[in-house]
Design a protein around this motif. Structure first.
Motif, mmCIF file in Angstrom:
data_model
loop_
_atom_site.group_PDB
_atom_site.id
_atom_site.type_symbol
_atom_site.label_atom_id
_atom_site.label_comp_id
_atom_site.label_asym_id
_atom_site.label_seq_id
_atom_site.Cartn_x
_atom_site.Cartn_y
_atom_site.Cartn_z
ATOM 1 N N TYR A 199 0.837 -1.196 0.000
ATOM 2 C CA TYR A 199 0.000 0.000 0.000
ATOM 3 C C TYR A 199 0.877 1.253 0.000
ATOM 4 N N ILE A 200 0.392 2.297 -0.676
ATOM 5 C CA ILE A 200 1.108 3.565 -0.805
ATOM 6 C C ILE A 200 0.212 4.662 -0.219
ATOM 7 N N SER A 201 0.753 5.463 0.686
ATOM 8 C CA SER A 201 -0.043 6.554 1.263
ATOM 9 C C SER A 201 -0.163 7.697 0.261
ATOM 10 N N GLN A 202 -1.118 8.579 0.513
ATOM 11 C CA GLN A 202 -1.287 9.750 -0.353
ATOM 12 C C GLN A 202 -0.015 10.591 -0.368
ATOM 13 N N ALA B 291 4.747 12.473 -3.337
ATOM 14 C CA ALA B 291 6.209 12.604 -3.450
ATOM 15 C C ALA B 291 6.710 11.929 -4.733
ATOM 16 N N ILE B 292 6.173 10.770 -5.062
ATOM 17 C CA ILE B 292 6.563 10.052 -6.285
ATOM 18 C C ILE B 292 6.203 10.872 -7.518
ATOM 19 N N ILE B 293 5.012 11.465 -7.515
ATOM 20 C CA ILE B 293 4.558 12.287 -8.650
ATOM 21 C C ILE B 293 5.444 13.524 -8.785
ATOM 22 N N ALA C 210 8.826 12.518 -10.205
ATOM 23 C CA ALA C 210 8.733 12.219 -11.637
ATOM 24 C C ALA C 210 8.619 13.506 -12.449
ATOM 25 N N ALA C 211 7.852 14.474 -11.946
ATOM 26 C CA ALA C 211 7.703 15.763 -12.647
ATOM 27 C C ALA C 211 9.037 16.502 -12.692
ATOM 28 N N ALA C 212 9.787 16.458 -11.586
ATOM 29 C CA ALA C 212 11.093 17.130 -11.540
ATOM 30 C C ALA C 212 12.067 16.472 -12.521
#
Length: 170
Positions: A149-152, A157-159, A162-164
């Motif tokens: 499971y991944i918290s919001q 942070a992952i998004i 990836a954007a950076a």
């Protein structure tokens, strides 16, 4: 067109196998249009009929990248290979995200809204979304496939990371 109510877990319709579509009529076309509008309104990339309280083998995937939405009626998996693990969420499970392993390359056979059959090959994220929606038609929930499971906060942070990284390559 209308925005339909998204059915949330633990509604039992989400865990039942859906019926084969046999009537390809204006009612089906309206349902497909309403499902698509509902999916867009709720920031989804896919939606299956049981998520709008209809136990029929109907699903849509749309990445809104200038392509037509993929409408799948009575879809069947014809080929599958490879494996990939990535993060998924679901309109019927707001705020729940997790890592799910799925086939990375698939070929499906499905019907159009007029009843004609077509075949489609997909890879990566597109294959993942199609398989997620096809699981709904079998009453299989993505939560039964989550390995972590991944918290919001973790997802945000992952998004952001990836954007950076994408900005650095541009």
């Amino acid at each position: 067109m209308a925005i339909l109510e998204i059915i949330k877990h633990p509604n039992p319709i989400l865990e039942q196998k859906c019926e084969t579509v046999t009537k390809f009529d204006k009612k089906l076309a309206k349902l497909l249009d309403d499902m698509h509008e509902t999916m867009i309104e709720n920031d989804g990339v896919g939606i299956a009929a049981p998520q709008v309280n209809v136990a029929q083998r109907i699903a849509i995937v749309d990445f809104n990248e200038g392509q037509e939405p993929i409408e799948m009626i009575n879809p069947e998996l014809a080929l599958y290979e490879g494996a990939d693990t990535d993060i998924e969420g679901c309109l019927s499970f707001p705020g729940i995200f997790g890592e799910v392993e799925r086939f990375d390359h698939i070929k499906i056979k499905a019907q159009e809204r007029d009843g004609s059959w077509y075949e489609l090959e997909a890879e990566g994220y597109e294959a993942r979304a199609i398989l997620h929606e096809m699981d709904h038609l079998e009453g299989i929930l993505f939560t039964s496939k989550i390995t972590k499971y991944i918290s919001q906060e973790e997802l945000d942070a992952i998004i952001a990371e990836a954007a950076a990284e994408e900005e650095e390559t541009v």
